[in-house]
Each structure stands twice: as C-alpha cells, then as structure tokens.
Design a protein around this motif. Structure first.
Motif, short mmCIF file in Angstrom:
data_model
loop_
_atom_site.label_atom_id
_atom_site.label_comp_id
_atom_site.label_asym_id
_atom_site.label_seq_id
_atom_site.Cartn_x
_atom_site.Cartn_y
_atom_site.Cartn_z
N PHE A 169 0.87 -1.17 0.00
CA PHE A 169 0.00 0.00 0.00
C PHE A 169 0.90 1.22 0.00
CE2 PHE A 169 -1.74 3.48 2.46
CZ PHE A 169 -2.95 3.69 1.83
N ALA A 170 0.53 2.24 -0.75
CA ALA A 170 1.31 3.47 -0.78
C ALA A 170 0.37 4.62 -1.16
CB ALA A 170 2.47 3.35 -1.76
N TRP A 171 0.96 5.77 -1.42
CA TRP A 171 0.22 6.98 -1.80
C TRP A 171 0.77 7.52 -3.11
CZ3 TRP A 171 -3.86 8.44 1.20
CH2 TRP A 171 -3.91 7.90 2.48
N MET A 172 -0.08 8.21 -3.85
CA MET A 172 0.35 8.92 -5.05
C MET A 172 -0.25 10.32 -5.03
SD MET A 172 0.03 6.40 -8.33
CE MET A 172 1.16 5.05 -8.56
N ASN A 173 0.50 11.26 -5.60
CA ASN A 173 -0.08 12.56 -5.91
C ASN A 173 -0.28 12.59 -7.43
OD1 ASN A 173 2.49 13.04 -6.97
ND2 ASN A 173 3.06 14.56 -5.42
N ARG A 174 -0.75 13.71 -7.94
CA ARG A 174 -1.03 13.79 -9.38
C ARG A 174 0.21 13.52 -10.23
NH1 ARG A 174 -6.04 16.57 -10.52
NH2 ARG A 174 -5.27 17.14 -12.57
N GLU A 175 1.33 14.10 -9.82
CA GLU A 175 2.55 13.92 -10.58
C GLU A 175 3.01 12.46 -10.57
OE1 GLU A 175 7.08 15.71 -10.98
OE2 GLU A 175 5.91 16.20 -9.20
#
Length: 129
Positions: A32-38
């Motif tokens: 599990f992780a996170w992403m931003n738009r970039e």
C-alpha cells in the motif's frame, strides 16, 4: 495526452490518493502506498510505479535503490473514485523494504501478530548502495 483524466480522481485534502499494488501473476496484494497527481502521471507515462513518499516528502520510484521495480500491467479506480489499484509485475520478487515478497506479512492469530512470510533477501544487502 492531456491530464484531464486525473480530475476524475477524488484526491484527499493533501492531494493524495491511496494505492494498492497487486501482483499480476499471483493476485497477491504486495503493498500500500500513496500517489499525488505527478506520481500517477509519471506512473502512466513510464509504465513503472512511482509513489509519493509522505515521510521523505518526495516522489519515490519503486525500486530506485533496490532494483525491485513494479512494471504496470493495468490501473483501476474504485467505485468511489478515491482508491487506485495497480496490477504489477514485481521485478525481483520482493516488494517490501524488509526483504519479503509483500508488505502484509504480519498475521493476527489469537490476539498476537505472527510473522507469516520469510525474508527472501537481507535488506542490508538490498540497500547497501
């Protein structure tokens, strides 16, 4: 390709979306992780997983140090449009920084967390660069 497709995602107040990485071949949830738009835009462009590291406050190309990159096979958006699922080919068979196949190796049994997966490779040997 215009980035308008990114607007469909319900980003959190801090501009992030939770991401689950699932191994294409086995169907196992790897991490599990996170992403931003970039990060998501670059992931689509490069066809390799690039996440946002909340602790480092920077983009994190999965495998940049270990060589255990995640090649993107497919990307799905859930029904609430606020969680992504990446179907990946996990290069090297190790997704977890602990040297295990996946990050979900602690299993709750009788009110105790049991280590349910072996270390494949010593993390000190993986991250000795």
């Amino acid at each position: 390709m215009p980035d308008t497709w990114l607007n469909k995602i319900n980003w959190s107040e801090d501009g992030l979306v939770p991401v689950i990485a699932q191994e294409a071949e086995s169907g196992k949830v790897l991490m599990f992780a996170w992403m931003n738009r970039e990060a998501l835009r670059l992931t689509v462009e490069k066809r390799e997983a690039i996440y946002w590291s909340r602790s480092r406050k920077r983009l994190w190309h999965k495998g940049e140090e270990s060589g255990h990159i995640q090649k993107i096979k497919a990307i799905y958006l859930d029904c609430d449009e606020d969680v992504l699922l990446l179907i990946v080919e996990q290069i090297g068979g190790i997704a977890c920084h602990t040297g295990r196949h996946n990050c979900f190796f602690q299993k709750l049994e009788a009110d105790e967390w049991i280590i349910a997966a072996p270390i494949i490779k010593d993390p000190e040997k993986i991250y000795s660069k």
